[in-house]
Design an enzyme around this catalytic site. Structure first.
Site, short mmCIF file in Angstrom:
data_model
loop_
_atom_site.label_atom_id
_atom_site.label_comp_id
_atom_site.label_asym_id
_atom_site.label_seq_id
_atom_site.Cartn_x
_atom_site.Cartn_y
_atom_site.Cartn_z
CG ASP A 9 -1.72 1.22 1.42
OD1 ASP A 9 -2.44 1.58 0.48
OD2 ASP A 9 -1.61 1.84 2.49
CG ASP A 11 -1.58 7.89 0.44
OD1 ASP A 11 -0.44 8.17 0.04
OD2 ASP A 11 -2.61 8.30 -0.12
#
Length: 206
Positions: A9, A11
């Site tokens: 991922d 953020d």
């Protein structure tokens, strides 16, 4: 454990963008005369279209989304971003064809942020435009595995958010969480920081 690929991922996992997201939503709220803190609290829990319906009922959702995208693009150009400690060293230590990004953001923004922070780019980014269903659906992570030619069981997912954890688990992958004090339900392992996790992630590919 040994994995063939690592799927990150972005953020909250590789990059700290919380302040940027809060500022964007506060600016968006100001344009509609709404309370920034209240709007941001809703945005943390829902997708943008659901946020618009909750905080700006009666407004054209396409107009709301266009403004949000414009503010986010401006933030990529002018905002201040920081990669988490150890992110650059970790990504540079991984073979470029054995890791990918799986993000709910859009590829052009991810590339802009990575360029500004000096993080290396992988060969594959699965972004919001790549899938019809976002996290917590398994679709984003399954698509990444498919494009990499990987068995989902051989993929290690690195996440920070509950929806991402659910997405990786539903895809049949091993999921580790970082930058959180306690693991989210179902995560196989948790690290309080990305830097703490980095050597274990490298070892997982060897």
């Amino acid at each position: 454990m040994t994995s063939t690929f690592v799927l990150f991922d972005v953020d909250g996992t590789l990059m700290d963008a919380v302040a940027n997201q809060r500022r964007v939503w506060h600016e968006w709220a100001a344009r509609y005369g709404a309370d920034g803190d209240e709007v941001y609290a809703v945005a943390l829990r829902t997708r943008p279209v659901e946020t618009f319906a909750a905080v700006a009922p009666g407004r054209d959702p396409d107009e709301c989304l266009a403004l949000l995208h414009a503010l986010e693009d401006e933030d990529v150009r002018t905002g201040s971003y920081g990669a988490f400690d150890g992110a650059a060293e970790l990504l540079n230590a991984l073979p470029v064809d054995r890791w990918a990004l799986v993000t709910s953001n859009y590829e052009h923004r991810v590339r802009g942020r990575f360029e500004r922070t000096g993080l290396p780019m992988p060969g594959l980014i699965v972004d919001a435009a790549s899938v019809a269903e976002g996290k917590p659906s398994p679709v984003p992570y399954l698509l990444a595995a498919e494009k990499l030619g990987a068995d989902p069981a051989d993929c290690l997912v690195i996440e920070d958010a509950p929806s991402g954890v659910r997405s990786g688990l539903a895809a049949g992958m091993t999921v580790w969480t970082v930058n959180t004090e306690a693991p989210h339900p179902g995560a196989h392992r948790n690290f309080r920081s990305l830097a703490e996790a980095a050597p274990h992630i490298v070892d997982a590919l060897t």
